[in-house]
Design an enzyme around this catalytic site. Structure first.
Site, PDB file in Angstrom:
ATOM      1  N   ASP B 291       1.075  -1.763   0.059  1.00 15.26           N
ATOM      2  CA  ASP B 291       0.331   0.137  -0.428  1.00 15.26           C
ATOM      3  C   ASP B 291       0.947   1.339  -0.127  1.00 15.26           C
ATOM      4  O   ASP B 291       1.396   2.128   1.017  1.00 15.26           O
ATOM      5  CB  ASP B 291      -0.880  -0.069   1.395  1.00 15.26           C
ATOM      6  CG  ASP B 291      -1.461   1.259   1.289  1.00 15.26           C
ATOM      7  OD1 ASP B 291      -2.242   2.142   0.267  1.00 15.26           O
ATOM      8  OD2 ASP B 291      -1.999   1.112   2.791  1.00 15.26           O
ATOM      9  N   GLU B 325      -2.371  10.702  -0.629  1.00 17.64           N
ATOM     10  CA  GLU B 325      -3.637   9.878  -0.311  1.00 17.64           C
ATOM     11  C   GLU B 325      -4.078   9.250   1.337  1.00 17.64           C
ATOM     12  O   GLU B 325      -5.392   9.295   1.600  1.00 17.64           O
ATOM     13  CB  GLU B 325      -3.265   8.142  -1.187  1.00 17.64           C
ATOM     14  CG  GLU B 325      -5.035   7.300  -1.403  1.00 17.64           C
ATOM     15  CD  GLU B 325      -5.583   6.616   0.049  1.00 17.64           C
ATOM     16  OE1 GLU B 325      -6.435   5.859  -0.434  1.00 17.64           O
ATOM     17  OE2 GLU B 325      -4.120   6.534   0.137  1.00 17.64           O
ATOM     18  N   HIS B 424      -2.428  -0.506   6.692  1.00 11.22           N
ATOM     19  CA  HIS B 424      -1.305   0.019   7.082  1.00 11.22           C
ATOM     20  C   HIS B 424      -1.090  -0.593   8.678  1.00 11.22           C
ATOM     21  O   HIS B 424      -1.021  -0.011   9.431  1.00 11.22           O
ATOM     22  CB  HIS B 424      -2.648   0.216   8.183  1.00 11.22           C
ATOM     23  CG  HIS B 424      -3.732   1.505   6.220  1.00 11.22           C
ATOM     24  ND1 HIS B 424      -4.911   1.909   7.089  1.00 11.22           N
ATOM     25  CD2 HIS B 424      -3.578   1.062   5.185  1.00 11.22           C
ATOM     26  CE1 HIS B 424      -4.856   2.596   6.255  1.00 11.22           C
ATOM     27  NE2 HIS B 424      -4.413   2.483   4.752  1.00 11.22           N
TER      28      HIS B 424
END
Lengths: 480, 480
Positions: B291, B325, B424
């Site tokens: 990510d 983002e 995350h």
């Protein structure tokens, strides 16, 4: 924990005191089958690990958690109905992990996930900054010259192989236990190792470093696999790689801890003991659900089921929850400090300390003439997938001091294929314990302990063996 | 990152500007097949993620890593041979996670693995100590009265479901984004959530909290699953559970970051743009390999293969690596702040931001008359396991501002069954990226982008949509 054993030892084995061959009574085997089926129906073992994980959590030797664990174990043993529940005082080291910060400074700065090896000295307060010299293993390190190492941080980048029996650990762990001893004489400032572990979740795996008394102590830390990868890839570019290491680890004075002991007194041979051991302490990172909460639960539940079923074994079943396995086997050494008479009363010892995977093999180290009894025990475990192993079993940290004094041992091998993913990390938590596998293990230990306690003969004696640790060394327990 | 989208929006969809039905040229489909096979032979995408992970690492908006990432991206785009490589200035928030300490004080003390939610305010220096009130989800929290919550720490113990399409995330994440807004008006001192995550490795999962401007801000943190389990089990005993929370999170002034943009100029329709997006920033915990390092590599490599094969697409292929983002879509909003003419030039937008799992479905949101072209693209991807999805696609954080202004979108769905194990966390690292799956993804994006760039007609326009965020709110980007 699991310790590496020099191969040479296993070659020195010869078993003394052969006995008349004896086999187990059909009635006992029938009872054992009922015990096995009872366990498979569902035990309280998982609840025991849950209780220890929830109400105690981490329990590093000498810590508050360690004291809470002793109180917990006394309560649980009494609640289970064990007799003669008591503690045995054990002095334990008190090491404090402290804070850690490891960063690559050059060529591309990154913070790395790392943890101190157990017993490591700290760095000076301002930390250490030095270039890295990478080696694939400790043998390669030993082949380096002083000019290649002096003033640098050594990075031992050894990968561990995943195996069902955990042997990959024994092969790799020497870099952790002895890396500092190999690096310091060459002038290294510190040692950084790739964690001795399988799996690739981003946890650093701790475990003891063993400092030799005649070699200066340097800080020793483990990197998570992903961080060892980053370091390896930066080194692979050929650019000089510079590390920063700050470590606040330190030793405090020894404190009192305890082995916790409870029994099912034997009927007509109460003076003889079949010992079921596990260790109560854990590392400070995780909650020690696998290492060794599972073992604690397995041996306590095996005994509880024998009580629940009112089986009245002939010999005494003794459960020993050892203090401080991880950090120098303090509890095991205190326990095994017995006179010849007490020692002779120990007919057999078993230990659960390889996680919560299902049991798949029964290893042993008994007199040859007792092997038919071992095979009969294995036969009672065959329906739950246990095969007969070897009679040259060497593992079992906490029962090692008994074994080396001649006490025969049985070793139920847990499937350890995933164990070293979690071992000695933050990630050793209850969710890794599978209820069914734990019940299967309880079945195996209960059956083996019950049949050993009712065996028509004992298991002979083993020839005395030397201590494991190479001299001259300071065991962590001796440090202050 | 992935954002939740109100269900209502998907029901409001109606597509405007129907076109003459058009289909793709056989020659283009043949070229696309060659491009697909080229990608499957092995791309440099994994090396690109490795480079970003090794030479940059974490790159939270506004951090040193963020600046390094912009420099890295400029270098890589130039090295890949893209034209018009440039940055676009973006102001981004600069939030500092700070240290965290979360402990159960009573009834059984334990330290918990936790992390701040992105954007959380810190606690006072002395921390917060309070009793816990546990709720199964935010709806249950909203049903409580002030007397049940006031002066307490709210524990939202919502579990997330594992699904291939990641929809479990959207269902659970409202507790993270809105938990503080629901708890603060009832007098809660802080919110602690079970990480919005699948899997049980002991990592706390961060992600933004969205504070409403009219509600007092309270600290918001996430616990690792195993630690939520411990808290849950202590609560389940019925004893009052008391928590301590110290959190050093804080905001610093906004700083300058940048979108990084590069192109393959089109041949006879260079003024029309097919956009391939991903985001360059990451959370600060892991190295952002999944990510969105994977997405960055996929879109850059898709473009590079088009160049390598000298395919000269008709329309311009534009790669946009968005700034920030994670923390408010700053880069996406700046990019989409276009005049009507520039906006009209955007024929289609795609985005890669759902990890590195293989692509299994092609969703879209295009004019109905353009659907045959989408189906033809899907046909070209059928040999690599991609099925046709729905034309009501709503996801895609960074292309959302374009979509809401009418730009049609394609969305290649990655298999996200494992994505939220890592999402995350510290554990979002390169070893989670599978080379083969990444190559398959490159094949899918390259084929889709190439065919869209050569399509005989455009994909129509979408009716304008409202903003996603419920008002009144402060987006993280607006905070200082």
């Amino acid at each position: 924990m699991l310790r590496a054993v020099p191969l040479a030892l296993t070659l020195l084995v010869c078993l003394a005191a052969p006995l008349e061959s004896a086999t187990l009574a059909p009635a006992d085997l029938k009872t054992a089958a009922a015990l096995r089926e009872r366990a498979l129906k569902g035990t309280e073992a998982w609840e025991t690990v849950a209780s220890l994980s929830t109400e105690v959590g981490p329990r590093l030797a000498g810590s508050e958690g360690d004291r809470a664990a002793v109180a917990w174990a006394l309560d649980r043993m009494k609640a289970a109905g064990l007799a003669n529940v008591r503690t045995q005082d054990v002095m334990v080291p008190q090491w404090v992990r402290g804070s850690i910060a490891v960063s690559i400074l050059e060529p591309w700065p990154q913070h790395l996930v790392a943890t101190a090896l157990g017993g490591s000295v700290g760095t000076p307060e301002e930390g250490i900054e030095a270039d890295v010299v990478q080696v694939p293993d400790i043998e390669a390190l030993r082949a380096l010259t002083r000019s290649e190492v002096e003033g640098k941080i050594v990075f031992i980048n050894r990968r561990m192989e995943r195996t069902r029996d955990g042997t990959g650990y024994g092969q790799a762990v020497v870099g952790r236990t002895q890396g500092a001893n190999a690096a310091a004489p060459l002038g290294a400032l510190a040692v950084v190792i790739r964690s001795i572990a399988t799996g690739s979740e981003r946890f650093a795996h701790t475990g003891t470093v063993t400092y030799r008394i005649d070699i200066p102590r340097i800080p020793a830390v483990a990197l998570a696999a992903a961080d060892a990868d980053v370091l390896e890839r930066q080194v692979a570019t050929g650019k000089p790689v510079r590390l920063s290491l700050k470590l606040g680890s330190r030793d405090l004075p020894q404190v009192r801890s305890a082995n916790v002991i409870g029994e099912i007194p034997g009927s007509d041979a109460a003076g003889e003991i079949v010992l079921l051991g596990a260790h109560l302490d854990s590392w400070d990172l995780g909650t020690g659900a696998l290492d060794d909460g599972a073992g604690v639960a397995i041996v306590m539940e095996a005994a509880r089921l024998v009580l629940e079923m009112k089986l009245n074994p002939r010999r005494t079943l003794r459960v020993v929850l050892y203090a401080n396995e991880e950090f120098g086997l303090s509890g095991a050494n205190v326990y095994a400090n017995l006179g010849p008479e007490d020692l002779a009363r120990h007919v057999l010892a078993m230990e659960a300390d390889l996680g919560a995977g299902p049991v798949w093999r029964l290893d042993s180290r008994v007199a040859d003439d007792a092997l038919p009894m071992v095979h009969a025990i294995a036969g009672a475990l065959e329906p739950i997938g246990v095969e007969v192993g070897k009679n040259t079993m060497e593992g079992g940290s906490d029962i090692g001091p008994l074994r080396r004094q001649g006490v025969p041992v049985l070793s139920l091998q847990h499937d350890a294929a995933r164990y070293f993913d979690y071992h000695h990390t933050l990630n050793d938590t209850l969710d890794k314990v599978d209820r069914k596998a734990l019940d299967q293990s309880v079945a195996a230990y209960a059956v083996a302990a019950y049949l050993a306690a009712n065996a028509p003969a004992d298991f002979g004696r083993l020839p005395p063996q030397p201590q494991q640790a190479p001299a001259p060394a300071t065991a962590p327990a001796a440090r202050r």
